[in-house]
Design a protein around this motif. Structure first.
Motif, PDB file in Angstrom:
ATOM      1  N   PRO A   1       0.834  -1.205   0.000  1.00  0.00           N
ATOM      2  CA  PRO A   1       0.000   0.000   0.000  1.00  0.00           C
ATOM      3  C   PRO A   1       0.866   1.250   0.000  1.00  0.00           C
ATOM      4  O   PRO A   1       2.068   1.191   0.251  1.00  0.00           O
ATOM      5  CB  PRO A   1      -0.800  -0.123   1.292  1.00  0.00           C
ATOM      6  N   LYS A   2       0.230   2.374  -0.299  1.00  0.00           N
ATOM      7  CA  LYS A   2       0.944   3.643  -0.294  1.00  0.00           C
ATOM      8  C   LYS A   2       1.490   3.916   1.100  1.00  0.00           C
ATOM      9  O   LYS A   2       0.839   3.635   2.090  1.00  0.00           O
ATOM     10  CB  LYS A   2       0.001   4.776  -0.688  1.00  0.00           C
TER      11      LYS A   2
ATOM     12  N   SER B   1       9.331   4.923   4.472  1.00  0.00           N
ATOM     13  CA  SER B   1       8.604   6.142   4.814  1.00  0.00           C
ATOM     14  C   SER B   1       7.546   5.898   5.885  1.00  0.00           C
ATOM     15  O   SER B   1       7.132   6.816   6.555  1.00  0.00           O
ATOM     16  CB  SER B   1       7.947   6.729   3.562  1.00  0.00           C
ATOM     17  N   ALA B   2       7.127   4.667   6.054  1.00  0.00           N
ATOM     18  CA  ALA B   2       6.129   4.353   7.073  1.00  0.00           C
ATOM     19  C   ALA B   2       6.780   3.951   8.390  1.00  0.00           C
ATOM     20  O   ALA B   2       6.100   3.558   9.316  1.00  0.00           O
ATOM     21  CB  ALA B   2       5.212   3.243   6.587  1.00  0.00           C
ATOM     22  N   GLY B   3       8.120   3.994   8.458  1.00  0.00           N
ATOM     23  CA  GLY B   3       8.800   3.648   9.695  1.00  0.00           C
ATOM     24  C   GLY B   3       9.112   2.171   9.819  1.00  0.00           C
ATOM     25  O   GLY B   3       9.532   1.708  10.865  1.00  0.00           O
TER      26      GLY B   3
ATOM     27  N   VAL C   1      -5.152  -6.023   6.743  1.00  0.00           N
ATOM     28  CA  VAL C   1      -5.807  -6.221   5.452  1.00  0.00           C
ATOM     29  C   VAL C   1      -6.409  -7.632   5.386  1.00  0.00           C
ATOM     30  O   VAL C   1      -7.528  -7.817   4.913  1.00  0.00           O
ATOM     31  CB  VAL C   1      -4.818  -5.985   4.290  1.00  0.00           C
ATOM     32  N   ALA C   2      -5.674  -8.623   5.864  1.00  0.00           N
ATOM     33  CA  ALA C   2      -6.173 -10.000   5.862  1.00  0.00           C
ATOM     34  C   ALA C   2      -7.443 -10.125   6.710  1.00  0.00           C
ATOM     35  O   ALA C   2      -8.396 -10.811   6.314  1.00  0.00           O
ATOM     36  CB  ALA C   2      -5.099 -10.955   6.372  1.00  0.00           C
ATOM     37  N   ASN C   3      -7.468  -9.458   7.847  1.00  0.00           N
ATOM     38  CA  ASN C   3      -8.675  -9.488   8.694  1.00  0.00           C
ATOM     39  C   ASN C   3      -9.851  -8.819   7.988  1.00  0.00           C
ATOM     40  O   ASN C   3     -10.983  -9.294   8.057  1.00  0.00           O
ATOM     41  CB  ASN C   3      -8.405  -8.803  10.029  1.00  0.00           C
TER      42      ASN C   3
ATOM     43  N   LYS D   1      -4.482   1.816   5.860  1.00  0.00           N
ATOM     44  CA  LYS D   1      -4.787   1.643   7.291  1.00  0.00           C
ATOM     45  C   LYS D   1      -6.259   1.908   7.586  1.00  0.00           C
ATOM     46  O   LYS D   1      -6.860   1.251   8.411  1.00  0.00           O
ATOM     47  CB  LYS D   1      -3.922   2.579   8.145  1.00  0.00           C
ATOM     48  N   GLU D   2      -6.836   2.885   6.857  1.00  0.00           N
ATOM     49  CA  GLU D   2      -8.250   3.197   7.044  1.00  0.00           C
ATOM     50  C   GLU D   2      -9.078   2.113   6.357  1.00  0.00           C
ATOM     51  O   GLU D   2      -8.728   1.643   5.282  1.00  0.00           O
ATOM     52  CB  GLU D   2      -8.596   4.560   6.431  1.00  0.00           C
ATOM     53  N   PRO D   3     -10.200   1.721   6.951  1.00  0.00           N
ATOM     54  CA  PRO D   3     -10.972   0.613   6.387  1.00  0.00           C
ATOM     55  C   PRO D   3     -11.665   0.899   5.058  1.00  0.00           C
ATOM     56  O   PRO D   3     -12.002  -0.014   4.335  1.00  0.00           O
ATOM     57  CB  PRO D   3     -12.006   0.297   7.471  1.00  0.00           C
ATOM     58  N   GLY D   4     -11.912   2.133   4.695  1.00  0.00           N
ATOM     59  CA  GLY D   4     -12.591   2.429   3.437  1.00  0.00           C
ATOM     60  C   GLY D   4     -14.101   2.415   3.617  1.00  0.00           C
ATOM     61  O   GLY D   4     -14.629   2.401   4.722  1.00  0.00           O
ATOM     62  N   SER D   5     -14.816   2.387   2.486  1.00  0.00           N
ATOM     63  CA  SER D   5     -16.270   2.450   2.538  1.00  0.00           C
ATOM     64  C   SER D   5     -16.879   1.085   2.885  1.00  0.00           C
ATOM     65  O   SER D   5     -16.178   0.077   2.947  1.00  0.00           O
ATOM     66  CB  SER D   5     -16.825   2.939   1.196  1.00  0.00           C
TER      67      SER D   5
END
Length: 133
Positions: free
Chosen positions: A12-13, A18-20, A34-36, A102-106
Motif C-alpha cells: 500500500p501507499k 517512509s512508514a517507519g 488487510v487480511a482481517n 490503514k483506514e478501512p474504506g467504505s
C-alpha cells in the motif's frame, strides 16, 4: 546502514521506509489488518448467499410438506444453485474490495476493486519475470 529498495507491487501507499518499517525487517505479503478485513468481507459476501442457498431448500421443503405450494425440485435446485454461485462470486468480491490502507474504506469498498486488480496483475507479471530468470 539501510539500503534503498523499490516498493513491491502489492504494497500500500506509504509502506516501507517512509512508514517507519525497517527495510531489513520481514514483511508479510498481506498485512494482518488487510487480511482481517478480507476475511470479514468474505464472510459477508460469501456467507449471506450461502445461507440463502440453504434457506431455499428449507423453505421449499416446508412449503411442499405443508401443502402451501407445489414447488418442482428443479426450481429448488436452480434457485439454490444461483445463490451458491453468487457466493462464489462473493469470494472474489470480498478479496478485491478490501482496502489495503490503514483506514478501512467504505462499506462496500467498490472503489478498491480496480486498484486491487492492478496489484494482482503487477504481482503476476513480477512473478513471471522472476520465473523466466
Amino acid at each position: 546502514m539501510t539500503e534503498q529498495r523499490s516498493p513491491l507491487p502489492f504494497e500500500p501507499k506509504g509502506s516501507g521506509k517512509s512508514a517507519g518499517i525497517p527495510v531489513g525487517a520481514r514483511q508479510e505479503a498481506i498485512p494482518r489488518y488487510v487480511a482481517n478485513r478480507m476475511a470479514r468481507r468474505i464472510a459477508v459476501f460469501t456467507g449471506l448467499p450461502s445461507v440463502a442457498g440453504m434457506g431455499v431448500f428449507i423453505a421449499s421443503y416446508f412449503m411442499v410438506t405443508k401443502n402451501i405450494a407445489n414447488i418442482p425440485p428443479s426450481a429448488t435446485l436452480v434457485s439454490s444453485g444461483f445463490f451458491f454461485i453468487l457466493g462464489l462470486v462473493g469470494l472474489s468480491v470480498g478479496l478485491l474490495t478490501a482496502s489495503w490502507e490503514k483506514e478501512p474504506g467504505s462499506l462496500l469498498g467498490f472503489e478498491n476493486f480496480k486498484p486491487n486488480l492492478q496489484r494482482i496483475r503487477q504481482s503476476v507479471r513480477a512473478q513471471k519475470q522472476l520465473d523466466q530468470k
